[in-house]
Scaffold this motif. Structure first.
Motif, PDB file in Angstrom:
ATOM      1  N   UNK A 178       0.836  -1.189   0.000  1.00 43.89           N
ATOM      2  CA  UNK A 178       0.000   0.000   0.000  1.00 43.89           C
ATOM      3  C   UNK A 178       0.876   1.245   0.000  1.00 43.89           C
ATOM      4  N   UNK A 179       0.335   2.330  -0.520  1.00 44.30           N
ATOM      5  CA  UNK A 179       1.002   3.615  -0.382  1.00 44.30           C
ATOM      6  C   UNK A 179       0.907   4.042   1.076  1.00 44.30           C
ATOM      7  N   UNK A 180       1.936   4.709   1.563  1.00 42.58           N
ATOM      8  CA  UNK A 180       1.953   5.149   2.958  1.00 42.58           C
ATOM      9  C   UNK A 180       0.705   5.969   3.285  1.00 42.58           C
ATOM     10  N   UNK A 181       0.355   6.893   2.396  1.00 47.87           N
ATOM     11  CA  UNK A 181      -0.805   7.746   2.646  1.00 47.87           C
ATOM     12  C   UNK A 181      -2.086   6.923   2.767  1.00 47.87           C
ATOM     13  N   UNK A 182      -2.248   5.922   1.903  1.00 40.00           N
ATOM     14  CA  UNK A 182      -3.449   5.078   1.949  1.00 40.00           C
ATOM     15  C   UNK A 182      -3.513   4.290   3.247  1.00 40.00           C
TER      16      UNK A 182
END
Length: 254
Positions: free
Chosen positions: A4-8
């Protein structure tokens, strides 16, 4: 396990993180001098693009949702299913300190699109997740039995309150005392849950390392898919019994 993307990831666990991982008994962000130094180094590593070990999330889903998992064909369909999960059903089983480091790194550097690995433990019943966690910790630094159960305590109490009309469980943070029949303090219910699962008349809750045979007995009970439901039924009878005694006392006093 997915990337996953860190922001997600941080958006997904935002509410859970504020609630100390969504697990009663979970370690909060460590604030010792050593822990702070280690986390500062971790933040620097994250800013430099280093990979960190997978963060483990526990997810409790309805039975029909759990059955859908076998029909999913790819990563995108899995993530789409996870997006519809109530955040209250998500717990950070292993990764509170890494999540804290990600938050701190995000304030200093744009790591929005950095990738992290997330390992999902998904179950349709709380006791199934309990069983996995007991097995996970058997070969690691030992927790006492109470701490292991408190890890999923919040979900168990929530289910018990929802399923039973005869009892009300006050959690530690409610800061309320039992004042009416059928009301019980959460720590007493936890102790009863431990005794019920271990099949012992009495256990020492203060021991750091519980008796190994009791541990094995509890793992055996928790592996039974109907174990939690049986415990809920027992507590429901306890609530009815408590109310009956209160009614008898009221009539006798009159």
């Amino acid at each position: 396990m997915v990337q996953l993307r860190v922001e997600d990831y941080l958006n997904m666990v935002s509410r859970t993180f504020k609630n100390r991982g969504g697990l009663e008994g979970q370690r909060d962000t460590l604030k010792t001098t050593t822990a702070i130094r280690i986390r500062e180094r971790m933040v620097q590593d994250i800013e430099a693009g280093a990979l960190i070990p997978p963060i483990v999330l526990g997810v409790i889903v309805p039975k029909d949702t759990f059955d859908q998992l076998e029909t999913l064909k790819n990563r995108d369909s899995f993530l789409e299913l996870m997006e519809g999960i109530d955040s209250d059903s998500i717990s950070i089983i292993d990764g509170m300190q890494r999540t804290t480091a990600l938050h701190e790194a995000q304030k200093k550097t744009d790591i929005t699109n950095n990738k992290i690995r997330i390992e999902y433990w998904i179950a349709s019943q709380v006791n199934s997740l309990t069983y996995r966690m007991l097995v996970l910790n058997t070969g690691q630094v030992p927790w006492n039995i109470r701490r292991q159960i408190e890890t999923v305590f919040r979900s168990i109490i929530k289910e018990l309150n929802e399923q039973s009309t005869c009892v009300k469980i006050w959690e530690m943070n409610d800061e309320k005392r039992s004042s009416s029949p059928g009301q019980f303090q959460a720590d007493n219910i936890i102790e009863l849950f431990l005794v019920f699962g271990a099949r012992k008349e009495k256990i020492d809750l203060q021991e750091r390392l519980a008796d190994e045979f009791m541990r094995q007995d509890f793992i055996e009970s928790a592996a039974n898919s109907n174990f939690t439901n049986i415990f809920y039924e027992v507590i429901n009878y306890l609530g009815k019994f408590d109310r009956a005694i209160a009614t008898y006392k009221d009539k006798k006093s009159k």
